[in-house]
Design an enzyme around this catalytic site. Structure first.
Site, PDB file in Angstrom:
ATOM      1  N   LYS A   1       0.912  -1.289   0.099  1.00 23.30           N
ATOM      2  CA  LYS A   1       0.019   0.070  -0.018  1.00 23.30           C
ATOM      3  C   LYS A   1       0.806   1.129  -0.107  1.00 23.30           C
ATOM      4  O   LYS A   1       1.430   1.698   1.069  1.00 23.30           O
ATOM      5  CB  LYS A   1      -1.038   0.003   1.368  1.00 23.30           C
ATOM      6  CG  LYS A   1      -2.044   0.865   1.001  1.00 23.30           C
ATOM      7  CD  LYS A   1      -2.442   1.712   2.360  1.00 23.30           C
ATOM      8  CE  LYS A   1      -1.563   2.797   2.788  1.00 23.30           C
ATOM      9  NZ  LYS A   1      -1.360   3.744   1.723  1.00 23.30           N
TER      10      LYS A   1
ATOM     11  N   GLU B   1       9.962   1.650  10.825  1.00 22.32           N
ATOM     12  CA  GLU B   1      11.042   2.546  10.452  1.00 22.32           C
ATOM     13  C   GLU B   1      10.208   3.972  10.531  1.00 22.32           C
ATOM     14  O   GLU B   1       9.482   4.265   9.601  1.00 22.32           O
ATOM     15  CB  GLU B   1      11.496   2.232   8.824  1.00 22.32           C
ATOM     16  CG  GLU B   1      12.882   2.830   8.961  1.00 22.32           C
ATOM     17  CD  GLU B   1      12.872   4.199   8.376  1.00 22.32           C
ATOM     18  OE1 GLU B   1      12.984   5.146   9.280  1.00 22.32           O
ATOM     19  OE2 GLU B   1      13.104   4.330   7.295  1.00 22.32           O
TER      20      GLU B   1
ATOM     21  N   CYS C   1      13.750  11.074   6.750  1.00 13.18           N
ATOM     22  CA  CYS C   1      13.597  10.795   8.201  1.00 13.18           C
ATOM     23  C   CYS C   1      14.943  10.974   8.726  1.00 13.18           C
ATOM     24  O   CYS C   1      15.145  10.810  10.074  1.00 13.18           O
ATOM     25  CB  CYS C   1      12.833   9.414   8.433  1.00 13.18           C
ATOM     26  SG  CYS C   1      13.469   8.102   7.048  1.00 13.18           S
TER      27      CYS C   1
ATOM     28  N   GLU D   1      10.093  16.913  14.428  1.00 17.00           N
ATOM     29  CA  GLU D   1      10.432  16.717  13.258  1.00 17.00           C
ATOM     30  C   GLU D   1       9.902  17.853  12.601  1.00 17.00           C
ATOM     31  O   GLU D   1       8.510  17.793  12.190  1.00 17.00           O
ATOM     32  CB  GLU D   1       9.915  15.320  12.314  1.00 17.00           C
ATOM     33  CG  GLU D   1      11.032  14.256  12.195  1.00 17.00           C
ATOM     34  CD  GLU D   1      10.763  13.173  11.640  1.00 17.00           C
ATOM     35  OE1 GLU D   1       9.340  12.444  11.820  1.00 17.00           O
ATOM     36  OE2 GLU D   1      11.204  12.539  10.538  1.00 17.00           O
TER      37      GLU D   1
HETATM   38  P1  ADP Z   1       3.914  10.732   6.652  1.00 15.01           P
HETATM   39  O1  ADP Z   1       3.929  11.631   7.846  1.00 15.01           O
HETATM   40  O2  ADP Z   1       5.129  10.432   6.057  1.00 15.01           O
HETATM   41  O3  ADP Z   1       2.874  11.005   5.292  1.00 15.01           O
HETATM   42  P2  ADP Z   1       2.308   8.532   7.637  1.00 15.01           P
HETATM   43  O4  ADP Z   1       2.758   7.867   8.593  1.00 15.01           O
HETATM   44  O5  ADP Z   1       1.224   9.449   7.699  1.00 15.01           O
HETATM   45  O6  ADP Z   1       3.623   9.317   7.203  1.00 15.01           O
HETATM   46  O7  ADP Z   1       2.117   7.753   6.232  1.00 15.01           O
HETATM   47  C1  ADP Z   1       3.109   6.711   6.016  1.00 15.01           C
HETATM   48  C2  ADP Z   1       2.011   5.756   5.181  1.00 15.01           C
HETATM   49  O8  ADP Z   1       0.935   5.028   6.480  1.00 15.01           O
HETATM   50  C3  ADP Z   1       1.294   6.245   4.065  1.00 15.01           C
HETATM   51  O9  ADP Z   1       1.090   5.038   3.199  1.00 15.01           O
HETATM   52  C4  ADP Z   1      -0.083   6.199   4.770  1.00 15.01           C
HETATM   53  O10 ADP Z   1      -1.069   5.979   3.516  1.00 15.01           O
HETATM   54  C5  ADP Z   1      -0.096   5.082   5.577  1.00 15.01           C
HETATM   55  N1  ADP Z   1      -1.040   5.250   6.562  1.00 15.01           N
HETATM   56  C6  ADP Z   1      -1.536   6.292   7.418  1.00 15.01           C
HETATM   57  N2  ADP Z   1      -2.323   6.215   8.434  1.00 15.01           N
HETATM   58  C7  ADP Z   1      -2.738   4.883   8.203  1.00 15.01           C
HETATM   59  C8  ADP Z   1      -3.592   4.069   8.893  1.00 15.01           C
HETATM   60  N3  ADP Z   1      -4.188   4.293   9.706  1.00 15.01           N
HETATM   61  N4  ADP Z   1      -3.381   2.671   8.424  1.00 15.01           N
HETATM   62  C9  ADP Z   1      -2.478   2.188   7.682  1.00 15.01           C
HETATM   63  N5  ADP Z   1      -1.781   3.043   6.876  1.00 15.01           N
HETATM   64  C10 ADP Z   1      -2.051   4.326   7.143  1.00 15.01           C
END
Ligand code: ADP
Length: 477
Positions: free
Chosen positions: A172, A247, A281, A381
């Site tokens: 995903k 990570e 990161c 961050e």
């Molecule tokens: P960033 O701050 O780098 O956008 P996120 O942690 O929000 O980092 O997103 C990293 C990944 O996690 C993306 O693919 C995002 O779609 C996914 N993501 C965010 N929320 C969820 C969730 N509740 N369940 C599964 N995946 C998620």
């Protein structure tokens, strides 16, 4: 460009037909639309990965390695096309995008080799009529959830070792950058990977994530992203006690001692801080500079920052692209305002850069002098092109300041003193230490964090542990 998802070897639309836009952060132009998938399509993708699993894991390792290496070769063949696509959806300068494609391919190449060496062990038993055999077996179906800042490499450094070890995958990608992932899916098919070995679903994250975590056929989650989402996923992963690689965020200190090679430290600082507009990161978040060279370092850094060119990543000569979205710009602005309200001085930048015909999402490379522990910049961050700097007196103080963080991913320091080098490297509570090096990432080294930066290692031979189970056979003769 491929805009549909890959499930069981078929290019697939969302069942209800919904799509989500992918926009260019530099221009706001819609680049494409991708399927808005949910639980039912994710369920199908898990089923496809599950069905493909038995045949894939029973292939000889050398055979699997050939597919993975072929995928790496195809990425390099198409590097220009893939880089352009990445810049369109992510914004980073084209040269950086090209670099990422090569970097992403190197993880596949590395994993292909490591997969061939995944041997077991025979351990001397405690009885003469017994033998102990240790087997390393693929963990099964792996869920891979990745962020937008490295749309290709964050996938390949999980997918490569997963496939090489004999796992199948449901990926995903981030909703901001699905096109790079789908392009990789196309190459996976061209490489001849059997249907269902690699599956890709796009759509709103929560439902896809919940479906992946609730399905007992999924045995592992490898996630790169924020610490907050990592926590949510970890909680969900408790249902089926998934194996996890996490990570997460970082907050890298960048220490420059009096005895450092300043020219080297400054050029490392520039690359380490401003690559990907500071949206990595492992990028330097806190510059800690020893008092004796503070002014000198600052002057040189300011001069170097002056050479950066902000612009559309596709334009020739751009070195700093847009931030990924408006929220990212607001966060950077809030951090800079907070620093100013607490006595920090903007030495360079500190404002948006408005560029004719482009989106209002560019932020000037910035240096803030006089950082203190009370500032948000010191703790959170920033994920933007902001370099906050503070002075320190001695080594003990530098280490204490550097370790004063809940994160523990990357850290950097510069010194010419060999004894200090090993002392400081050992004292830093970070999974990655760049000692006189601002660019430590490479496929053969174990990348990963401590504390709130997560756990698990990607790269090196260590990464194979993330995708294998250890089983022992106690063999009575
Ligand atoms: P960033 O701050 O780098 O956008 P996120 O942690 O929000 O980092 O997103 C990293 C990944 O996690 C993306 O693919 C995002 O779609 C996914 N993501 C965010 N929320 C969820 C969730 N509740 N369940 C599964 N995946 C998620």
């Amino acid at each position: 460009m491929q805009t549909r998802c890959l499930i069981g070897g078929e290019w697939t639309d969302a069942r209800a037909g919904g799509t989500l836009p992918v926009t260019n952060p530099a221009t706001d132009a819609e680049v494409a639309r991708v399927p808005s998938m949910g639980g039912s399509e994710t369920f199908d993708a898990i089923g496809a990965a599950w069905n493909a699993s038995a045949a894939w894991k029973s292939r000889p390792a050398a055979d699997r390695a050939r597919f993975v290496r072929r995928l790496s070769e195809l990425m390099l063949r198409d590097a220009d096309r893939l880089a352009r696509l990445m810049t369109l959806e992510q914004g980073k300068p084209l040269a950086e995008a090209r670099g990422e494609i090569a970097y992403a391919a190197s993880f596949l190449d590395w994993a292909a080799e490591e997969g061939r060496r995944l041997g077991g062990e025979i351990i001397p038993a405690s009885a003469p009529n017994k033998r102990i055999l240790v087997l390393r077996q693929p963990i099964g179906v792996v869920a891979i959830i990745t962020p937008w800042n490295f749309p290709a490499a964050m996938i390949t450094r999980k997918l490569g070792p997963a496939l090489a070890a004999g796992c199948t995958a449901v990926i995903k990608p981030a909703e901001e950058t699905p096109l790079s992932a789908l392009a990789l899916g196309e190459l996976a098919i061209e490489a001849g990977l059997p249907a269902g070995v690699v599956n890709i679903v796009t759509g709103p994250p929560a439902e896809i994530g919940e479906t992946l975590l609730a399905d007992a056929r999924v045995r592992k989650l490898s996630f790169t992203g924020s610490t907050d989402v990592g926590r949510v996923l970890m909680r969900g992963a408790s249902q089926h006690l998934l194996r996890l690689s996490m990570e997460l965020g970082g907050h890298a200190p960048f220490i420059v001692f009096d005895d450092a090679d300043l020219e080297h430290a400054v050029s490392a600082a520039l690359a380490c801080k401003f690559r990907n507009a500071g949206q990595t990161c492992i990028c330097a978040n806190r510059f800690l500079v020893q008092a004796g060279i503070y002014e000198d370092f600052l002057g040189r850094l300011a001069q170097a920052v002056g050479t950066l060119r902000v612009g559309d990543g596709l334009a020739e000569g751009t070195t700093v692209g847009p931030l990924i979205n408006d929220e990212a710009v607001h966060k950077v602005e809030a951090h800079v305002e907070d620093a100013q309200s607490k006595g920090g001085t903007v030495m360079v930048g500190g404002r948006r850069v408005r560029l004719e015909g482009l989106a209002d999402r560019f932020y000037a490379p910035t240096i803030i002098e006089g950082m203190t522990r009370e500032m948000r910049l010191f703790r959170e961050e920033t994920f933007g092109p902001v370099a906050p700097v503070m002075a320190f007196e001695d080594e003990a103080q530098a280490i204490e300041l550097a370790n004063d963080s809940e994160f523990g991913l990357a850290s950097y320091f510069f010194t010419k003193d060999a004894s200090r080098l090993i002392r400081v490297a050992e004292a830093l509570e970070y999974g990655i230490v760049g000692a006189n090096d601002g660019a430590p990432s490479t496929a053969q080294a174990p990348f990963g964090g401590m504390k709130h930066s997560g756990f698990g290692r990607e790269g090196g031979h260590f990464v194979m542990d993330e995708y294998t189970e250890v089983k022992y056979v106690s063999w009575g003769l």
